[in-house]
Scaffold this motif. Sequence first.
Motif, PDB file in Angstrom:
ATOM      1  N   ASP A 316       1.223  -1.337   0.441  1.00  0.00           N
ATOM      2  CA  ASP A 316       0.261   0.317   0.913  1.00  0.00           C
ATOM      3  C   ASP A 316       0.596   1.409   0.075  1.00  0.00           C
ATOM      4  OD1 ASP A 316      -2.624  -0.404  -0.642  1.00  0.00           O
ATOM      5  OD2 ASP A 316      -3.491   0.964   1.776  1.00  0.00           O
ATOM      6  N   SER A 317       1.857   0.892  -0.023  1.00  0.00           N
ATOM      7  CA  SER A 317       2.673   2.182  -0.130  1.00  0.00           C
ATOM      8  C   SER A 317       2.978   2.950  -1.766  1.00  0.00           C
ATOM      9  CB  SER A 317       4.690   2.082  -0.161  1.00  0.00           C
ATOM     10  OG  SER A 317       5.191   1.296   1.253  1.00  0.00           O
ATOM     11  N   VAL A 318       2.962   4.204  -1.676  1.00  0.00           N
ATOM     12  CA  VAL A 318       2.444   4.797  -3.206  1.00  0.00           C
ATOM     13  C   VAL A 318       4.023   4.526  -3.857  1.00  0.00           C
ATOM     14  CG1 VAL A 318       2.480   7.014  -4.202  1.00  0.00           C
ATOM     15  CG2 VAL A 318       1.114   6.856  -2.148  1.00  0.00           C
ATOM     16  N   VAL A 319       4.305   4.278  -5.153  1.00  0.00           N
ATOM     17  CA  VAL A 319       5.179   4.088  -5.917  1.00  0.00           C
ATOM     18  C   VAL A 319       5.626   4.452  -7.590  1.00  0.00           C
ATOM     19  CG1 VAL A 319       6.463   2.044  -4.539  1.00  0.00           C
ATOM     20  CG2 VAL A 319       5.236   1.639  -5.813  1.00  0.00           C
ATOM     21  N   PHE A 320       4.480   5.146  -7.499  1.00  0.00           N
ATOM     22  CA  PHE A 320       4.076   5.500  -9.187  1.00  0.00           C
ATOM     23  C   PHE A 320       2.751   6.430  -9.059  1.00  0.00           C
ATOM     24  CE2 PHE A 320       1.941   2.004  -9.750  1.00  0.00           C
ATOM     25  CZ  PHE A 320       0.322   2.082 -10.168  1.00  0.00           C
ATOM     26  N   GLU A 321       2.588   7.712 -10.255  1.00  0.00           N
ATOM     27  CA  GLU A 321       1.714   7.650 -10.555  1.00  0.00           C
ATOM     28  C   GLU A 321       1.479   7.480 -11.474  1.00  0.00           C
ATOM     29  OE1 GLU A 321       3.210  11.774 -10.329  1.00  0.00           O
ATOM     30  OE2 GLU A 321       2.873  12.345  -8.484  1.00  0.00           O
ATOM     31  N   ILE A 322       0.015   8.081 -11.958  1.00  0.00           N
ATOM     32  CA  ILE A 322      -0.609   7.891 -13.353  1.00  0.00           C
ATOM     33  C   ILE A 322      -1.268   9.060 -13.900  1.00  0.00           C
ATOM     34  CG2 ILE A 322      -3.009   6.647 -11.737  1.00  0.00           C
ATOM     35  CD1 ILE A 322      -3.095   5.045 -14.415  1.00  0.00           C
ATOM     36  N   GLU A 323      -0.977   9.087 -14.701  1.00  0.00           N
ATOM     37  CA  GLU A 323      -2.391  10.406 -15.193  1.00  0.00           C
ATOM     38  C   GLU A 323      -3.134  10.581 -16.157  1.00  0.00           C
ATOM     39  OE1 GLU A 323      -1.381  13.895 -18.469  1.00  0.00           O
ATOM     40  OE2 GLU A 323      -0.075  14.569 -17.085  1.00  0.00           O
ATOM     41  N   ILE A 324      -4.362  10.572 -15.752  1.00  0.00           N
ATOM     42  CA  ILE A 324      -5.521  10.357 -16.695  1.00  0.00           C
ATOM     43  C   ILE A 324      -6.558  11.465 -16.432  1.00  0.00           C
ATOM     44  CG2 ILE A 324      -7.657   8.594 -16.036  1.00  0.00           C
ATOM     45  CD1 ILE A 324      -6.554   6.991 -14.020  1.00  0.00           C
ATOM     46  N   GLN A 325      -6.505  12.282 -17.404  1.00  0.00           N
ATOM     47  CA  GLN A 325      -7.899  13.123 -18.073  1.00  0.00           C
ATOM     48  C   GLN A 325      -7.214  14.283 -17.621  1.00  0.00           C
ATOM     49  OE1 GLN A 325      -9.223  11.788 -20.773  1.00  0.00           O
ATOM     50  NE2 GLN A 325     -10.547  11.822 -20.030  1.00  0.00           N
ATOM     51  N   ASN A 326      -5.119  14.384 -17.828  1.00  0.00           N
ATOM     52  CA  ASN A 326      -4.855  15.295 -16.955  1.00  0.00           C
ATOM     53  C   ASN A 326      -4.645  16.090 -15.381  1.00  0.00           C
ATOM     54  OD1 ASN A 326      -4.381  16.538 -19.386  1.00  0.00           O
ATOM     55  ND2 ASN A 326      -5.957  17.558 -19.495  1.00  0.00           N
ATOM     56  N   GLN A 327      -5.280  14.761 -15.067  1.00  0.00           N
ATOM     57  CA  GLN A 327      -5.125  15.072 -13.354  1.00  0.00           C
ATOM     58  C   GLN A 327      -4.527  13.797 -13.047  1.00  0.00           C
ATOM     59  OE1 GLN A 327      -9.030  14.967 -12.153  1.00  0.00           O
ATOM     60  NE2 GLN A 327      -9.277  16.716 -11.551  1.00  0.00           N
ATOM     61  N   THR A 328      -3.412  13.639 -11.561  1.00  0.00           N
ATOM     62  CA  THR A 328      -3.154  12.916 -11.638  1.00  0.00           C
ATOM     63  C   THR A 328      -2.748  12.020 -10.168  1.00  0.00           C
ATOM     64  OG1 THR A 328      -0.875  14.405 -12.629  1.00  0.00           O
ATOM     65  CG2 THR A 328       0.032  12.102 -10.821  1.00  0.00           C
ATOM     66  N   TRP A 329      -2.942  10.597 -10.388  1.00  0.00           N
ATOM     67  CA  TRP A 329      -3.478   9.867  -9.254  1.00  0.00           C
ATOM     68  C   TRP A 329      -2.209   9.050  -8.804  1.00  0.00           C
ATOM     69  CZ3 TRP A 329      -8.659  11.060  -8.041  1.00  0.00           C
ATOM     70  CH2 TRP A 329      -8.933  12.113  -9.025  1.00  0.00           C
ATOM     71  N   PRO A 330      -2.306   8.860  -7.005  1.00  0.00           N
ATOM     72  CA  PRO A 330      -0.451   7.859  -6.363  1.00  0.00           C
ATOM     73  C   PRO A 330      -1.610   6.222  -7.081  1.00  0.00           C
ATOM     74  CG  PRO A 330      -2.839   8.311  -5.216  1.00  0.00           C
ATOM     75  CD  PRO A 330      -2.960   8.886  -6.345  1.00  0.00           C
ATOM     76  N   GLY A 331      -0.663   5.229  -7.108  1.00  0.00           N
ATOM     77  CA  GLY A 331      -0.266   3.958  -7.637  1.00  0.00           C
ATOM     78  C   GLY A 331      -0.081   3.470  -6.405  1.00  0.00           C
ATOM     79  N   TYR A 332      -0.084   2.304  -5.759  1.00  0.00           N
ATOM     80  CA  TYR A 332       0.091   1.287  -5.190  1.00  0.00           C
ATOM     81  C   TYR A 332       1.327   0.121  -4.922  1.00  0.00           C
ATOM     82  CZ  TYR A 332      -3.044   4.566  -2.606  1.00  0.00           C
ATOM     83  OH  TYR A 332      -3.469   6.038  -2.211  1.00  0.00           O
ATOM     84  N   TYR A 333       2.265  -0.304  -4.350  1.00  0.00           N
ATOM     85  CA  TYR A 333       2.585  -1.524  -4.659  1.00  0.00           C
ATOM     86  C   TYR A 333       1.439  -2.383  -3.666  1.00  0.00           C
ATOM     87  CZ  TYR A 333       5.715  -5.464  -3.791  1.00  0.00           C
ATOM     88  OH  TYR A 333       6.659  -6.824  -4.189  1.00  0.00           O
ATOM     89  N   LEU A 334       1.104  -3.247  -4.013  1.00  0.00           N
ATOM     90  CA  LEU A 334       0.782  -3.899  -3.318  1.00  0.00           C
ATOM     91  C   LEU A 334       1.062  -5.799  -2.968  1.00  0.00           C
ATOM     92  CD1 LEU A 334      -2.416  -4.468  -6.108  1.00  0.00           C
ATOM     93  CD2 LEU A 334      -1.944  -2.388  -4.135  1.00  0.00           C
ATOM     94  N   GLY A 335       2.064  -5.366  -3.969  1.00  0.00           N
ATOM     95  CA  GLY A 335       3.168  -6.482  -2.921  1.00  0.00           C
ATOM     96  C   GLY A 335       3.142  -8.232  -4.197  1.00  0.00           C
ATOM     97  N   LYS A 336       4.476  -8.805  -4.190  1.00  0.00           N
ATOM     98  CA  LYS A 336       5.034  -9.959  -5.115  1.00  0.00           C
ATOM     99  C   LYS A 336       4.966  -9.373  -6.106  1.00  0.00           C
ATOM    100  CE  LYS A 336       2.205 -12.975  -2.054  1.00  0.00           C
ATOM    101  NZ  LYS A 336       1.790 -14.236  -2.132  1.00  0.00           N
ATOM    102  N   GLY A 337       5.374  -8.296  -6.350  1.00  0.00           N
ATOM    103  CA  GLY A 337       5.855  -7.598  -7.610  1.00  0.00           C
ATOM    104  C   GLY A 337       4.482  -7.401  -8.553  1.00  0.00           C
ATOM    105  N   ILE A 338       3.325  -7.242  -7.506  1.00  0.00           N
ATOM    106  CA  ILE A 338       2.144  -5.958  -8.799  1.00  0.00           C
ATOM    107  C   ILE A 338       2.343  -5.070  -7.847  1.00  0.00           C
ATOM    108  CG2 ILE A 338      -0.744  -6.345  -8.982  1.00  0.00           C
ATOM    109  CD1 ILE A 338       1.227  -8.407 -10.006  1.00  0.00           C
ATOM    110  N   PHE A 339       1.936  -3.869  -8.720  1.00  0.00           N
ATOM    111  CA  PHE A 339       1.336  -2.326  -9.052  1.00  0.00           C
ATOM    112  C   PHE A 339       0.070  -2.069  -9.450  1.00  0.00           C
ATOM    113  CE2 PHE A 339       6.162  -3.813  -9.449  1.00  0.00           C
ATOM    114  CZ  PHE A 339       6.759  -2.920  -8.374  1.00  0.00           C
ATOM    115  N   GLY A 340      -0.364  -1.700  -8.627  1.00  0.00           N
ATOM    116  CA  GLY A 340      -2.149  -1.626  -8.593  1.00  0.00           C
ATOM    117  C   GLY A 340      -2.550  -0.034  -8.596  1.00  0.00           C
ATOM    118  N   VAL A 341      -3.394   0.648  -9.299  1.00  0.00           N
ATOM    119  CA  VAL A 341      -4.060   1.588  -8.526  1.00  0.00           C
ATOM    120  C   VAL A 341      -5.785   1.668  -9.706  1.00  0.00           C
ATOM    121  CG1 VAL A 341      -3.534   2.510 -11.231  1.00  0.00           C
ATOM    122  CG2 VAL A 341      -4.388   4.446  -9.697  1.00  0.00           C
TER     123      VAL A 341
END
Length: 430
Positions: A316-341
């Motif tokens: 649940d650590s924030v490790v990336f960002e994702i820009e959608i429709q000109n707005q930025t959202w935090p992306g998370y590490y879910l464990g075991k090499g999986i990243f989610g948003v």
Amino acid sequence: MNFKNGIILRLAVILIFAGLISCNEPKTKSANPRVLISSDIGGTDPDDFQSMIHLLMYADQFQIEGLVSSPYGEGNVQDFQDMIDLYEKDYSQLLDAAEFPTPESLREITRQGGKDAAPFKGHTSSTEGSEWIITCAKKESDQPLWVLVWGGIEDLAQALHDAPEIKENIRVYWIGGPNKKWSINAYSYIAEHHPDLWMIEANATYRGWFMDQDSPEELKGDAFYDNYIQGRGALGKEFIKYYEGNIKMGDTPSLVYLMNGNPDDPTGESWGGSFEKVGYSPKKVFYAGSSITDTVAAYATIEWRFEGPEIDVPEDSVVFEIEIQNQTWPGYYLGKGIFGVKYASKKPEKGYYRTKSTIPEIDGLEGAYISTTPWPGKASPDDFKLGSNWYSDRVNAELFIKDQQGAKTISKYRKEFLTDWAERWKWLEK
């Protein structure tokens, strides 16, 4: 048996019988519904100030038990206090017309809620606001507590996580749509873990309050202030500061829902809209991205999961960002090499995204999607299965205003509810 003893026996029987009758009779309900407001007042949209003015002018019709500040970033409980200060200036005139709560009693029930969006799991730790929701929900009463959510739903999600038993005592009317986009993690937690919640999820219906193309000219959003508000009290002087006095008040439908019609029946008619049961909340999980050929329902939970390296950080650590429709959202590490948003569109749209991260495998990923109405659309295996008391916007195409689903179930009452409000503004004339 002597005469005296016989009289005593007869009286005892009468009293016992009367007691049995009173125990079986339903309790007399208080006239005014119990409400707790969770608002992002002072946050991203100034329309909450307008809705707060409306609430204060109708405060005689409710038992207001909580004012919880739940903004994103800017805004805090002081914004409630500032509005109560204005109410205090008009209090004596309002009191001449009806029985209103004292300004001090309102100050005593303000609480600070969460100021950040929930992480991927949907909850964090308790706040003054979430704890106050629990306290009010557990209060002994003969009627439910109506939790009217005007912004993010994080404090409610936290309260449900900490005290799930309160579901038996509350009913929720949430202004979703854009708020759902910001609160998608908290919403997803509620839909997955508390599907038996009594919930009105208004993602588009509420827009009928301010989409006024069919309104009488004197009640249109840009005319109502000049015709009915200007020069009336401290609250009237304040109103012009938000949207230059144009009527928006997108959160007010949750309040007027309790003022007109039968609140126990969301499928009926009300100033706050008419809704239908939904058995599922749509969700679509995309593994390794999505493209413009991928279609989801508007307001659905979209979840992207990307594979990458295993990294030594807490889940649940924030490790990336994702820009959608000109707005930025935090992306998370879910464990075991999986990243989610997670994300939710606030209307039908053609959307694009791009990731940004110091982790090469997660950096620069691009994709797209299309969201469509009517919500909730076709069921899929990823959906959240809901209980029997979850309601949302009506799907009938005749009830749309442009692309806003169900909006006409409110807009058709525009003359009634604004005329009623105009009468109250007369109370503040000098």
